[in-house]
Design a protein around this motif. Sequence first.
Motif, short mmCIF file in Angstrom:
data_model
loop_
_atom_site.label_atom_id
_atom_site.label_comp_id
_atom_site.label_asym_id
_atom_site.label_seq_id
_atom_site.Cartn_x
_atom_site.Cartn_y
_atom_site.Cartn_z
N TRP A 123 1.05 -1.53 -0.33
CA TRP A 123 -0.16 0.08 0.09
C TRP A 123 0.63 1.15 0.18
CZ3 TRP A 123 -4.53 0.57 -1.36
CH2 TRP A 123 -5.57 0.21 -1.02
N ILE A 124 0.59 2.01 -1.10
CA ILE A 124 0.86 3.33 -0.70
C ILE A 124 0.38 4.72 -0.15
CG2 ILE A 124 2.13 4.76 -2.59
CD1 ILE A 124 2.68 2.92 -4.35
N ILE A 125 -0.45 4.55 -0.83
CA ILE A 125 -1.59 5.40 -0.34
C ILE A 125 -3.00 4.89 -0.22
CG2 ILE A 125 -1.85 6.35 -3.02
CD1 ILE A 125 -2.42 9.11 -1.06
N GLN A 126 -3.76 5.19 0.74
CA GLN A 126 -5.40 4.24 0.89
C GLN A 126 -6.48 6.08 1.56
OE1 GLN A 126 -5.81 1.63 4.05
NE2 GLN A 126 -4.05 0.06 3.01
N PRO A 127 -7.22 5.87 0.51
CA PRO A 127 -8.30 6.75 0.54
C PRO A 127 -8.66 7.00 2.41
CG PRO A 127 -9.17 5.49 -0.98
CD PRO A 127 -7.79 4.79 0.12
N LYS A 128 -8.62 8.50 2.38
CA LYS A 128 -9.32 9.01 4.00
C LYS A 128 -10.54 7.83 5.20
CE LYS A 128 -7.79 13.51 3.75
NZ LYS A 128 -8.20 15.33 3.15
N ASN A 149 2.67 11.99 -15.65
CA ASN A 149 4.09 11.83 -14.50
C ASN A 149 4.03 11.16 -14.18
OD1 ASN A 149 4.89 13.04 -17.52
ND2 ASN A 149 4.80 14.73 -16.65
N ASP A 150 4.58 11.73 -12.79
CA ASP A 150 4.87 11.07 -11.55
C ASP A 150 3.74 11.61 -10.31
OD1 ASP A 150 4.99 14.08 -10.96
OD2 ASP A 150 7.08 13.74 -9.78
N GLU A 151 2.20 11.94 -11.01
CA GLU A 151 1.05 12.18 -9.93
C GLU A 151 0.18 11.01 -10.77
OE1 GLU A 151 1.20 16.28 -9.79
OE2 GLU A 151 1.67 16.30 -11.65
N VAL A 152 -0.33 10.55 -9.83
CA VAL A 152 -1.54 10.42 -9.67
C VAL A 152 -3.08 10.51 -9.22
CG1 VAL A 152 -2.49 7.94 -9.63
CG2 VAL A 152 -0.15 7.73 -9.93
N THR A 153 -3.94 10.48 -9.91
CA THR A 153 -5.33 11.20 -8.80
C THR A 153 -6.84 10.27 -9.12
OG1 THR A 153 -4.50 13.70 -9.20
CG2 THR A 153 -6.75 13.26 -7.63
N THR A 154 -7.10 9.60 -7.93
CA THR A 154 -8.22 8.97 -8.38
C THR A 154 -9.72 9.80 -7.89
OG1 THR A 154 -8.30 7.67 -6.41
CG2 THR A 154 -7.11 7.54 -8.49
N TRP A 155 -10.65 9.28 -8.55
CA TRP A 155 -11.88 9.80 -8.00
C TRP A 155 -12.96 9.06 -8.19
CZ3 TRP A 155 -8.56 12.65 -11.56
CH2 TRP A 155 -8.25 14.05 -10.94
N LEU A 156 -13.65 8.50 -7.12
CA LEU A 156 -14.49 7.29 -7.41
C LEU A 156 -16.56 7.78 -7.14
CD1 LEU A 156 -15.64 4.09 -6.75
CD2 LEU A 156 -15.62 4.86 -4.73
N GLY A 158 -17.39 11.55 -8.35
CA GLY A 158 -17.12 12.54 -8.60
C GLY A 158 -16.58 12.52 -7.52
N HIS A 159 -15.75 11.99 -6.66
CA HIS A 159 -14.85 12.22 -5.18
C HIS A 159 -14.10 11.77 -5.29
CE1 HIS A 159 -18.94 13.50 -3.49
NE2 HIS A 159 -19.53 12.36 -3.85
N GLN A 160 -13.29 12.86 -5.05
CA GLN A 160 -11.82 12.67 -4.84
C GLN A 160 -11.23 11.83 -4.13
OE1 GLN A 160 -8.71 15.75 -6.19
NE2 GLN A 160 -7.42 14.79 -5.15
N MET A 161 -10.51 10.70 -4.68
CA MET A 161 -9.74 9.86 -2.92
C MET A 161 -9.28 9.79 -3.01
SD MET A 161 -13.31 7.94 -3.11
CE MET A 161 -12.76 6.53 -2.51
N ILE A 162 -7.43 9.93 -4.34
CA ILE A 162 -5.87 10.17 -3.48
C ILE A 162 -5.81 10.93 -4.34
CG2 ILE A 162 -6.25 8.22 -2.10
CD1 ILE A 162 -4.35 8.48 -5.56
N TYR A 163 -4.42 11.99 -4.10
CA TYR A 163 -3.43 12.58 -4.50
C TYR A 163 -2.38 11.94 -4.14
CZ TYR A 163 0.02 15.59 -6.81
OH TYR A 163 0.94 15.80 -7.55
N LEU A 164 -0.94 11.18 -5.25
CA LEU A 164 -0.22 10.29 -4.84
C LEU A 164 1.33 11.63 -6.05
CD1 LEU A 164 2.26 8.73 -3.69
CD2 LEU A 164 1.07 7.23 -5.91
N LYS A 165 2.51 11.31 -5.07
CA LYS A 165 3.13 12.31 -6.13
C LYS A 165 4.44 11.73 -6.02
CE LYS A 165 6.22 16.14 -7.30
NZ LYS A 165 5.65 16.25 -9.04
#
Length: 199
Positions: A123-128, A149-156, A158-165
Amino acid sequence: MKQLLLFSGFLLLSCSLAAQKKKSLFNGKDLTGWTIHGTEKWYVDNGELVCESGPDKEYGYLSTNEKYKNFELTLQFKQEANGNSGVFFRSAIEGVKISGWQVEVAPLNAHTGGIYESYGRGWIIQPKPEDEQWLKPGEWNTLNIKVINDEVTTWLNGHQMIYLKDEKVGQGDGFIALQIHSGGGIKVRWREIRIKVKR
C-alpha cells in the motif's frame, strides 16, 4: 445573430474534437485489444465485460495490448460478489506475476481508489476513512484515474479519493490491466471503459 451562430458552431466543433480524443478500450462485443493472463474467466455479457473467478481460484488479469504512459481513464464497475479486483497501470506481466500499480476496486471500507504496488512496497496510499462511503456496493460506480508523469489522482463517483506524487511511479511504463484477485468468489462487471491519452 451571426455571432451566436459562430459561437454555437465553435462549441459543437470543440465538443466533437474532445469526443474524438477519448478512445473506447472495450467494444461491448468481444475482447479485441485485450490479452488474458491466467485461467480465470473473462467474457462479454449483455454488452458488459465480466471477470469471474474460475476453478483454479488464482490471480487473473486482462491487459490492454497497447501501453499507456500519461492518460485519463474513465470506467464503470459493479461488484456482484464480495471480492477484490482492481485497475493496474504502467504494468508488465510474466505469467500471472504483475509489476506496476493498482487502483483498488474492493468491498466497502477496503480502500477502493487507493494505490497498491504489487510485489513492491504494498500500500502506497489509501483513501481517508470518511471517503470510503462513496462506494455504492452492488451498484454501478464510476472510477476516474488520471496519471501524468509522477502524479496520480483517482475519483470515485465524482469524489476525489487520493492524490499521489511518487518518483517511482513517474519512472514506470506499461499497459493497463483489470484484475481478478486470488481466492475465488469474485465477479465484477465493467463497462464504458474510455481513455484520453495525454502528451
